[in-house]
Design a protein around this motif. Structure first.
Motif, PDB file in Angstrom:
ATOM      1  N   GLY A 115      73.452  58.131  61.208  1.00 35.01           N
ATOM      2  CA  GLY A 115      74.026  57.704  62.503  1.00 35.01           C
ATOM      3  C   GLY A 115      75.248  57.805  62.179  1.00 35.01           C
ATOM      4  O   GLY A 115      75.962  57.309  62.899  1.00 35.01           O
ATOM      5  N   ASN A 116      75.951  57.617  61.366  1.00 32.55           N
ATOM      6  CA  ASN A 116      77.260  57.583  60.680  1.00 32.55           C
ATOM      7  C   ASN A 116      78.597  58.609  61.868  1.00 32.55           C
ATOM      8  O   ASN A 116      78.248  59.515  61.496  1.00 32.55           O
ATOM      9  N   LEU A 117      78.960  58.091  62.211  1.00 37.63           N
ATOM     10  CA  LEU A 117      80.625  59.080  63.011  1.00 37.63           C
ATOM     11  C   LEU A 117      81.407  59.331  62.149  1.00 37.63           C
ATOM     12  O   LEU A 117      81.718  58.935  61.048  1.00 37.63           O
ATOM     13  N   TYR A 118      81.667  60.774  61.987  1.00 32.53           N
ATOM     14  CA  TYR A 118      83.234  61.287  61.575  1.00 32.53           C
ATOM     15  C   TYR A 118      84.015  61.628  62.968  1.00 32.53           C
ATOM     16  O   TYR A 118      83.526  62.532  64.050  1.00 32.53           O
ATOM     17  N   ASP A 119      85.221  60.885  63.314  1.00 31.90           N
ATOM     18  CA  ASP A 119      85.671  60.427  64.731  1.00 31.90           C
ATOM     19  C   ASP A 119      86.870  60.398  64.762  1.00 31.90           C
ATOM     20  O   ASP A 119      88.052  59.638  64.688  1.00 31.90           O
ATOM     21  N   PRO A 120      87.435  61.651  64.146  1.00 30.78           N
ATOM     22  CA  PRO A 120      89.307  61.508  64.286  1.00 30.78           C
ATOM     23  C   PRO A 120      90.262  61.284  65.409  1.00 30.78           C
ATOM     24  O   PRO A 120      91.280  61.128  64.656  1.00 30.78           O
ATOM     25  N   PHE A 121      89.463  61.408  66.342  1.00 34.84           N
ATOM     26  CA  PHE A 121      90.207  61.722  67.496  1.00 34.84           C
ATOM     27  C   PHE A 121      90.019  60.020  68.240  1.00 34.84           C
ATOM     28  O   PHE A 121      90.740  60.068  69.732  1.00 34.84           O
ATOM     29  N   GLY A 122      89.154  58.912  67.891  1.00 32.41           N
ATOM     30  CA  GLY A 122      89.148  57.798  68.380  1.00 32.41           C
ATOM     31  C   GLY A 122      87.632  57.729  69.485  1.00 32.41           C
ATOM     32  O   GLY A 122      87.828  57.164  70.896  1.00 32.41           O
ATOM     33  N   GLY A 123      87.544  58.625  69.914  1.00 31.42           N
ATOM     34  CA  GLY A 123      86.410  59.042  70.958  1.00 31.42           C
ATOM     35  C   GLY A 123      85.608  58.037  71.410  1.00 31.42           C
ATOM     36  O   GLY A 123      85.175  57.696  72.203  1.00 31.42           O
ATOM     37  N   ARG A 124      84.957  57.431  70.591  1.00 35.55           N
ATOM     38  CA  ARG A 124      84.419  56.606  69.677  1.00 35.55           C
ATOM     39  C   ARG A 124      84.987  55.258  71.236  1.00 35.55           C
ATOM     40  O   ARG A 124      83.719  54.901  72.501  1.00 35.55           O
ATOM     41  N   SER A 125      85.568  55.213  70.796  1.00 37.14           N
ATOM     42  CA  SER A 125      86.748  54.266  71.360  1.00 37.14           C
ATOM     43  C   SER A 125      86.882  54.315  72.821  1.00 37.14           C
ATOM     44  O   SER A 125      86.880  53.215  74.158  1.00 37.14           O
ATOM     45  N   ASP A 126      87.361  55.681  73.128  1.00 37.00           N
ATOM     46  CA  ASP A 126      87.263  56.007  74.697  1.00 37.00           C
ATOM     47  C   ASP A 126      86.214  55.780  75.204  1.00 37.00           C
ATOM     48  O   ASP A 126      85.984  55.856  76.545  1.00 37.00           O
ATOM     49  N   ILE A 127      84.872  56.484  75.057  1.00 37.03           N
ATOM     50  CA  ILE A 127      83.632  56.253  75.172  1.00 37.03           C
ATOM     51  C   ILE A 127      83.402  54.665  75.218  1.00 37.03           C
ATOM     52  O   ILE A 127      83.006  53.934  77.046  1.00 37.03           O
ATOM     53  N   ASP A 128      83.725  53.315  75.077  1.00 36.75           N
ATOM     54  CA  ASP A 128      83.384  52.378  74.883  1.00 36.75           C
ATOM     55  C   ASP A 128      84.443  51.697  76.006  1.00 36.75           C
ATOM     56  O   ASP A 128      84.079  50.853  76.878  1.00 36.75           O
ATOM     57  N   ASP A 129      85.730  52.794  76.516  1.00 37.97           N
ATOM     58  CA  ASP A 129      86.735  51.815  77.455  1.00 37.97           C
ATOM     59  C   ASP A 129      86.372  53.095  78.753  1.00 37.97           C
ATOM     60  O   ASP A 129      87.110  52.475  79.308  1.00 37.97           O
ATOM     61  N   ARG A 130      85.776  53.914  78.554  1.00 38.44           N
ATOM     62  CA  ARG A 130      85.036  54.957  80.080  1.00 38.44           C
ATOM     63  C   ARG A 130      86.101  55.609  79.864  1.00 38.44           C
ATOM     64  O   ARG A 130      86.743  55.462  81.420  1.00 38.44           O
ATOM     65  N   LEU A 131      87.109  56.188  79.514  1.00 34.77           N
ATOM     66  CA  LEU A 131      88.263  56.707  79.708  1.00 34.77           C
ATOM     67  C   LEU A 131      88.449  58.459  78.986  1.00 34.77           C
ATOM     68  O   LEU A 131      88.008  59.282  77.937  1.00 34.77           O
ATOM     69  N   ILE A 132      88.306  59.366  79.620  1.00 33.70           N
ATOM     70  CA  ILE A 132      89.021  60.752  79.240  1.00 33.70           C
ATOM     71  C   ILE A 132      89.986  60.713  78.859  1.00 33.70           C
ATOM     72  O   ILE A 132      91.096  60.634  79.997  1.00 33.70           O
ATOM     73  N   LYS A 133      90.372  61.386  77.501  1.00 32.88           N
ATOM     74  CA  LYS A 133      91.590  61.636  77.363  1.00 32.88           C
ATOM     75  C   LYS A 133      91.359  62.769  76.061  1.00 32.88           C
ATOM     76  O   LYS A 133      90.429  63.331  75.649  1.00 32.88           O
TER      77      LYS A 133
END
Length: 377
Positions: A115-133
């Motif tokens: 369940g560990n994430l590899y998130d090089p582009f900050g996608g998890r943060s954008d999900i939390d902020d509800r942002l399409i980037k």
């Protein structure tokens, strides 16, 4: 947050055989958002023969190429396993390069068996902020591939997200490039935008993009109605009426398309009386004909055109008495009658509050129609 047991089993089997394995792409996004996942995309450094050897006794091999293999379990769950050899790079560096082509940060996340994430582009943060980037420079990418503009709107609509400012500005700036796309691609993305939970906000914020898809809708922009029944201009009323159609209801796609077009004939049919009140006599019939012409141009299928035309044509009809209900059912049939009821309720709910009280009468009309349907006369 972990993937479901079936996907965990596949990841475990790969790692037990000393291979790297990550879920990637939209599958991870949906796991993190606790949305249903119907299709798992897995990246591994196991090659196709190795994957086949590991899973052939448990899974049906649906298809295979040099780069990927699709396997299915007995319940029909589908898993796509992508093979790539990092060569001079470690696996995560190669994974980052692969995911950089996934366009949006929320789709460029990987998850391992723990369940560990590899998130090089900050996608998890954008999900939390509800942002399409967009990953990289959206202006360059939208110039090269204008389809990504529509996909940006579709993703924001379906996920109920906002669009990050730089991505939004690029989409608005380059919206005329949509004319380069085929009508079939545009129609497909347009329907998906209309069927998203965030459709009203997208239609309002990105109306210039929508007007490239349907130029006729521009006449509705800021068109005041001068009516005690309406608190919004024609276009804003339209956008809110579309969003009032329930996503989990019957005939959602048809109804949302119908609500987008339902008042497109109003500007042409507008008149103002001596007291300054606006009237739109005949707008339903005029709008139905306009919608049919536009939908034919967009290559909608005949059945969709017919249903949308019928709903729009009759959306201003009076449905108060049992005889009126019977007469209308005899013309359009039971199924479209019930769709029309939902359209009229969505229409009312996008007007002044007192108009929405008429929805009780429409519910009563539907109850009468159900009895007529039941007894067959």
């Amino acid at each position: 947050m972990l993937p479901d047991k079936k996907c965990l089993h596949i990841l475990s089997k790969l790692t037990e055989n000393d291979f790297q394995a990550y879920i990637i792409g939209e599958s991870v996004r949906d796991i993190l958002m606790q949305r249903p996942v119907s299709y798992f995309n897995i990246a591994s450094n196991a090659n196709i023969p190795q994957i086949t050897e590991i899973f052939s006794n448990e899974y049906q091999i649906s298809s295979a190429t040099e780069c990927d293999i699709i396997i299915m379990d007995g319940d029909g769950a589908t898993f796509k396993i992508n093979f790539f050899n990092p060569i001079d790079k470690n696996f995560e560096a190669a994974l980052k390069e692969r995911m950089s082509h996934y366009n949006f940060t929320v789709n460029a996340i990987a998850m391992n068996v723990s369940g560990n994430l590899y998130d090089p582009f900050g996608g998890r943060s954008d999900i939390d902020d509800r942002l399409i980037k967009y990953i990289g420079d959206p202006e360059i990418c939208f110039s090269e591939n204008p389809l990504l503009i529509l996909q940006t709107l579709r993703l924001a609509s379906s996920l109920n997200f906002n669009i990050e400012s730089k991505t939004s500005e690029a989409a608005k700036k380059l919206h005329k490039n949509l004319k380069k796309l085929s009508v079939d691609i545009i129609r497909s993305e347009f329907i998906k935008i209309l069927c998203g939970i965030n459709v009203t906000e997208i239609l309002l914020e990105y109306r210039e993009i929508i007007a490239v898809i349907v130029p006729e809708i521009r006449e509705c922009f800021d068109f005041r109605q001068f009516s005690r029944y309406h608190k919004y201009n024609v276009y804003e009323h339209t956008a809110r009426a579309v969003g009032n159609i329930a996503l989990n209801g019957k005939n959602t796609e048809i109804l949302r398309i119908a609500m987008f077009f339902h008042d497109i004939g109003k500007p042409e049919m507008f008149s103002c009386d001596e007291k300054g009140f606006g009237h739109f006599k005949g707008h339903a019939q005029a709008g139905a004909k306009m919608a049919e012409k536009i939908m034919r141009r967009m290559n909608f299928d005949d059945q969709t055109v017919y249903q949308v035309f019928t709903i729009i044509y009759h959306h201003s009809d009076h449905i108060h008495t049992e005889q009126q209900i019977r007469n209308l059912i005899s013309v359009i049939g039971h199924d479209l009658f019930f769709s029309l009821i939902e359209a009229k309720k969505a229409d009312n709910s996008a007007k002044c509050e007192f108009v929405a009280s008429e929805n009780d009468e429409l519910n009563a009309a539907a109850a009468i129609a159900e009895k007529i349907d039941l007894i067959g006369n």
